[in-house]
Scaffold this active site. Structure first.
Site, PDB file in Angstrom:
ATOM      1  N   THR A 158     -45.757  -4.405  -4.235  1.00 49.31           N
ATOM      2  CA  THR A 158     -45.565  -5.830  -3.502  1.00 49.31           C
ATOM      3  C   THR A 158     -46.219  -5.985  -2.361  1.00 49.31           C
ATOM      4  O   THR A 158     -46.567  -4.964  -1.685  1.00 49.31           O
ATOM      5  CB  THR A 158     -44.068  -5.911  -3.030  1.00 49.31           C
ATOM      6  N   ARG A 163     -51.264 -27.085  15.587  1.00 52.95           N
ATOM      7  CA  ARG A 163     -51.554 -27.008  13.885  1.00 52.95           C
ATOM      8  C   ARG A 163     -50.914 -25.949  13.073  1.00 52.95           C
ATOM      9  O   ARG A 163     -50.714 -24.832  14.015  1.00 52.95           O
ATOM     10  CB  ARG A 163     -53.023 -27.161  13.793  1.00 52.95           C
ATOM     11  N   GLU A 218     -42.682 -16.257   6.197  1.00 52.81           N
ATOM     12  CA  GLU A 218     -41.969 -17.393   5.469  1.00 52.81           C
ATOM     13  C   GLU A 218     -40.398 -17.051   5.297  1.00 52.81           C
ATOM     14  O   GLU A 218     -39.765 -18.109   5.373  1.00 52.81           O
ATOM     15  CB  GLU A 218     -42.475 -17.423   4.108  1.00 52.81           C
ATOM     16  N   ARG A 260     -40.736 -12.308   2.267  1.00 50.69           N
ATOM     17  CA  ARG A 260     -39.187 -12.652   2.045  1.00 50.69           C
ATOM     18  C   ARG A 260     -38.017 -12.146   2.788  1.00 50.69           C
ATOM     19  O   ARG A 260     -37.325 -12.874   3.662  1.00 50.69           O
ATOM     20  CB  ARG A 260     -39.011 -12.643   0.486  1.00 50.69           C
ATOM     21  N   ASP A 289     -45.359  -7.568   0.049  1.00 48.31           N
ATOM     22  CA  ASP A 289     -44.413  -7.654   1.356  1.00 48.31           C
ATOM     23  C   ASP A 289     -44.291  -6.099   1.849  1.00 48.31           C
ATOM     24  O   ASP A 289     -43.687  -6.052   3.023  1.00 48.31           O
ATOM     25  CB  ASP A 289     -43.183  -8.036   0.797  1.00 48.31           C
ATOM     26  N   MET A 331     -46.703 -14.660   4.096  1.00 49.11           N
ATOM     27  CA  MET A 331     -45.563 -14.338   3.194  1.00 49.11           C
ATOM     28  C   MET A 331     -44.757 -12.877   4.167  1.00 49.11           C
ATOM     29  O   MET A 331     -45.175 -12.322   4.768  1.00 49.11           O
ATOM     30  CB  MET A 331     -46.170 -13.762   1.798  1.00 49.11           C
TER      31      MET A 331
HETATM   32  O1  F6P Z   1     -42.662 -10.945  -3.567  1.00 52.24           O
HETATM   33  C1  F6P Z   1     -44.142 -11.193  -3.222  1.00 52.24           C
HETATM   34  C2  F6P Z   1     -44.113 -12.431  -2.817  1.00 52.24           C
HETATM   35  O2  F6P Z   1     -45.398 -12.818  -2.649  1.00 52.24           O
HETATM   36  C3  F6P Z   1     -43.307 -13.005  -1.672  1.00 52.24           C
HETATM   37  O3  F6P Z   1     -43.670 -12.722  -0.406  1.00 52.24           O
HETATM   38  C4  F6P Z   1     -43.118 -14.451  -1.731  1.00 52.24           C
HETATM   39  O4  F6P Z   1     -41.888 -15.062  -1.328  1.00 52.24           O
HETATM   40  C5  F6P Z   1     -43.068 -14.653  -3.475  1.00 52.24           C
HETATM   41  O5  F6P Z   1     -43.785 -13.249  -3.875  1.00 52.24           O
HETATM   42  C6  F6P Z   1     -43.885 -15.584  -3.983  1.00 52.24           C
HETATM   43  O6  F6P Z   1     -43.438 -15.733  -5.274  1.00 52.24           O
HETATM   44  P1  F6P Z   1     -44.049 -16.999  -6.338  1.00 52.24           P
HETATM   45  O7  F6P Z   1     -45.473 -16.069  -6.494  1.00 52.24           O
HETATM   46  O8  F6P Z   1     -43.132 -16.925  -7.564  1.00 52.24           O
HETATM   47  O9  F6P Z   1     -44.557 -18.120  -5.378  1.00 52.24           O
END
Ligand code: F6P
Length: 344
Positions: A126, A268, A223, A172, A128, A170
């Site tokens: 990941t 911005r 995010e 989550r 993340d 990113m």
């Molecule tokens: O889990 C990895 C990730 O990139 C997160 O950071 C993000 O919220 C999510 O996937 C976005 O997923 P998708 O590709 O479904 O928009």
């Protein structure tokens, strides 16, 4: 053995390096037959397979994305008996074992399958970096590099226009990308999911900085960051994926507006989005992904089912799959303390 490989969840730079390593060691050294399932668990359930050979995995080390495709299909979705469905699909495909490469959801499925006796070895993935059991996941370093390159670029334009730049990255559940990219990019504020923010405090910190003569500021926000006022996550749609996750994005928009209102500084907003996941992996991620792939196929060869390749310190080791998915690996508060030295 005939071993199935799949990539699930969001894609991530380094997936192809893992696939290549599994095939190279698995076929050439251990003599196993490797087969790819296309589009994650969807390919397993539908029997959508492709042969994985030395030839078909040549030239992919440096390529982003995944040659197998990916999806967020959940075999246990609804009331489905995921274990029975996967077992039958494996029998139909003549596959003895699986190596799923994925994050919390894909490996969560792998963990349940393993608990039910299916032969599985996981590989953690990941951008993340929020999977427990491993110090780092591949793809994270590439995402951080992309985000810090973007912050460098925003710096010069922020400075030219005397603006506040809010950059959304990113993350989550965890602020690993925000913290690392923010420190690397010299951010003046970093807002992460682990620590709900007070926009008034952020504005006051920016004002202090500007009163000391600085004319621009960079704010990095994950995010998944939420304000203290209890208004919750910012989502781009009401839809949830098969694992119940909301589609996040846009927290920077309201934050930017509010900072401009509170400070009077022109602001911005940049939302980096999927740019952070695309393209070629860094050398570090290619090496880590390759090490994980070799460790995973070695584990399968030795029958060490129910494990996951993991980085512990400088060593790649095997840890129980269950360790990876019990809880997300949240940001080390010490890292934020380092970042805070440079705020205000
Ligand atoms: O889990 C990895 C990730 O990139 C997160 O950071 C993000 O919220 C999510 O996937 C976005 O997923 P998708 O590709 O479904 O928009």
């Amino acid at each position: 053995m005939r071993i199935g490989v799949l990539t699930g969840g969001g894609d991530c730079p380094g997936l192809n390096a893992v696939i290549r390593a599994i095939v190279r060691k698995g076929a050439d050294v251990h003599g196993h037959e490797l087969v790819g399932f296309r589009y994650g668990w969807a390919g397993v359930l539908e029997g959508d397979t492709t042969p994985l050979t030395h030839e078909s995995t040549a030239g992919i080390l440096h390529r982003g994305g995944t040659i197998l495709g990916t999806s967020r299909t959940n075999p246990y979705g609804g009331d489905a008996d995921g274990t029975a469905a996967v077992r039958e699909a494996m029998e139909r495909a003549g596959v003895d074992a699986l190596i799923p490469i994925g994050g919390e959801d894909t490996l969560g499925v792998a963990g349940r399958l393993s608990a039910d006796g299916v032969q599985v070895v996981g590989v953690p993935k990941t951008i993340d970096n929020d999977l427990a059991g491993t110090d780092v996941t591949f793809g994270f370093q590439t995402a951080v590099q992309i985000a810090s390159d973007a912050i460098d670029r925003l710096h010069t334009t922020a400075e030219s226009h005397n603006r506040v730049m809010v950059v959304e990255v990113m993350g989550r559940h965890a602020g690993w990308i925000a913290a690392h990219a923010g420190i690397a990019g010299g951010a003046d504020a970093i807002l992460v999911p682990e620590r709900p923010f007070d926009v008034g405090d952020v504005a006051a910190s920016l004002r202090r900085r500007h009163e000391r003569g600085r004319t621009f500021s960079i704010v990095v926000v994950s995010e998944g960051a939420v304000p203290k006022d209890g208004s919750g996550l910012t989502t781009t749609s009401g839809e949830k994926d098969a694992f119940g996750h909301e589609r996040l994005g846009g927290v920077a928009v309201g934050l930017g507006q509010e900072l401009e209102r509170l400070t009077g500084y022109e602001t911005r907003v940049t939302i980096l989005g999927h740019v952070q996941r695309g393209g070629t992996p860094t050398a570090y991620d290619r090496v880590l992904a390759t090490r994980f792939g070799v460790a995973a196929i070695d584990a399968a060869h030795e029958g060490r089912w129910g494990t996951m390749a993991a980085l512990r310190g400088t060593e790649v080791e095997l840890v129980p799959l269950a360790d990876a998915v019990a809880e997300p690996k949240l940001l080390d508060p010490a890292l934020l303390e380092v970042a805070e030295v440079f705020f205000g």
